[in-house]
Design an enzyme around this catalytic site. Structure first.
Site, PDB file in Angstrom:
ATOM      1  N   HIS A 188     -30.392 -38.635  -5.956  1.00 25.33           N
ATOM      2  CA  HIS A 188     -29.683 -38.389  -4.696  1.00 25.33           C
ATOM      3  C   HIS A 188     -28.907 -37.062  -4.709  1.00 25.33           C
ATOM      4  CE1 HIS A 188     -26.097 -40.359  -6.690  1.00 25.33           C
ATOM      5  NE2 HIS A 188     -25.459 -39.433  -5.983  1.00 25.33           N
ATOM      6  N   ASP A 190     -33.132 -43.706  -8.968  1.00 26.95           N
ATOM      7  CA  ASP A 190     -32.130 -42.670  -8.720  1.00 26.95           C
ATOM      8  C   ASP A 190     -32.038 -41.694  -9.891  1.00 26.95           C
ATOM      9  OD1 ASP A 190     -30.338 -41.248  -7.235  1.00 26.95           O
ATOM     10  OD2 ASP A 190     -28.601 -42.495  -7.740  1.00 26.95           O
ATOM     11  N   SER A 216     -21.953 -37.962 -10.208  1.00 29.23           N
ATOM     12  CA  SER A 216     -23.311 -38.495 -10.136  1.00 29.23           C
ATOM     13  C   SER A 216     -24.259 -37.715 -11.031  1.00 29.23           C
ATOM     14  CB  SER A 216     -23.815 -38.442  -8.691  1.00 29.23           C
ATOM     15  OG  SER A 216     -23.080 -39.293  -7.859  1.00 29.23           O
TER      16      SER A 216
END
Length: 361
Positions: free
Chosen positions: A100, A130, A208
């Site tokens: 993402h 992901d 992230s």
């Protein structure tokens, strides 16, 4: 007489001023020199261990910045850019981050702890996990690859450490514990990641794709999401387990993608199964020509509304929800055959079904 008293009073006042000035000059709060530094004792063993983890791993953690066509400044959030974290995977210049972080496309660059900036190419993405792999175009000397651990033997309560770039503040380290294991996390690919690690180590936007480490400084997960009403850390963060990462990343390096194993069914939601009191995966329908159809698996009878087949186990392992089935199929892999236990009405039988890459079927 009055003049004499006035002279005495003036002399007394002058003496009082002199005495007061001397006292103020020597008062402790007016000392002009710096205070002496108190010597501390040695760092505790826990502190030394945490410092060692940061000093060993942080050089291998990078800031990932993505610029879309409309973004004038690389990674300028709020103007079409995105930023996150990544880390060195191998000596060939491959980096791992979240899908993402790079999903919106655009030019990608990374900044190392040394301050060096390098352009990178997107090698492959796995939206269902992901995960994404980048490769550095050119860099003089790479930091060491992050040591790999295992997620199979993790325990709730053991220490966990995250290194990343929360809110763009690079080289930030947070610590906590593993709060829970075997969580299930929906992804943008429409599936769920199984056995996700939950941690209370502070994870915020910008973390992230960064590494989650154990107390030996080994990679145990890739931070991917938080649960927070405000968008900031609320003590509930998640990481893709390293055993999944170690299975997916080599596939991305080789092929740029990973197969999506399936048998060609559409399953009912867990809400439907719960309302019907069914434990297992209710097959709504099978795809024409799919392995499931060829194996004789039957879906819901739309004319009568009666339930058809319910998948209750794979290779003898119980299936209670769809994620149990997809996890078992992913572990087996496309091209393999699995034994499904299927319940129809009051009858239960085992059937062999082939696994295909449903995205290429």
């Amino acid at each position: 007489m009055n003049r004499r008293y006035a002279i005495i009073a003036a002399a007394f006042a002058a003496l009082l001023l002199v005495v007061t000035a001397v006292k103020v000059q020597h008062a402790p709060w007016t000392t002009p020199s710096a205070r002496a530094v108190e010597q501390r004792g040695p760092l505790s063993e826990a502190e030394r261990a945490t410092i060692d983890i940061f000093e060993r791993v942080s050089p291998s953690v990078v800031q990932v910045a993505v610029r879309s066509a409309a973004t004038p400044v690389m990674g300028e959030e709020g103007q079409g850019g995105a930023s996150g974290t990544g880390f060195v995977w191998d000596r060939d210049g491959h980096l791992v981050t979240n899908n993402h972080v790079v999903a919106n496309g655009g030019e990608i660059a990374v900044r190392f702890a040394s301050g060096e900036v390098a352009r990178v190419d997107l090698i492959g993405t796995a939206p269902n996990y992901d995960l994404a792999v980048l490769r550095i175009r050119s860099v003089r000397e790479l930091p060491p690859q992050v040591a790999l651990g295992s997620s199979t033997d993790l325990k709730v309560g053991q220490s966990a450490f995250a290194i990343g770039n929360p809110f763009g503040l690079d080289q930030s380290m947070t610590s906590g514990i593993i709060s829970a294991l075997k969580r299930r996390l929906p992804t943008h690919g429409g599936r769920e990641i199984a056995n996700v690690i939950q941690t209370d180590a502070a994870i915020n936007p910008g973390n992230s794709g960064g590494p989650l480490l154990d107390s030996a400084g080994r990679l145990i997960g890739v931070t991917t999401a938080i649960i927070s009403p405000s968008g900031s850390n609320a003590g509930i963060g998640f990481a893709v387990p390293v055993d999944v990462v170690n299975r997916i990343v080599p596939e991305l390096i080789r092929n740029g993608r990973v197969p999506t194993p399936g048998i060609g069914i559409v399953a009912a939601s867990e809400d439907v199964s719960t309302r019907l009191g069914v434990q297992g995966v209710i097959v709504v329908r099978t795809a024409p020509g799919s392995p499931a159809e060829q194996a004789g698996i039957r879906g819901v009878n739309l004319s009568t509304g009666t339930v058809g087949d319910i998948i209750t186990a794979v290779e003898g392992k119980p299936v209670r929800r769809l994620s149990d089935l997809t996890d078992a199929l992913e572990q087996a892999g496309a091209g393999k055959t699995v034994r499904l236990t299927v319940k129809r009405d009051s009858d239960t039988r085992d059937i062999n079904v082939g696994i295909i890459d449903i995205e290429r079927s």
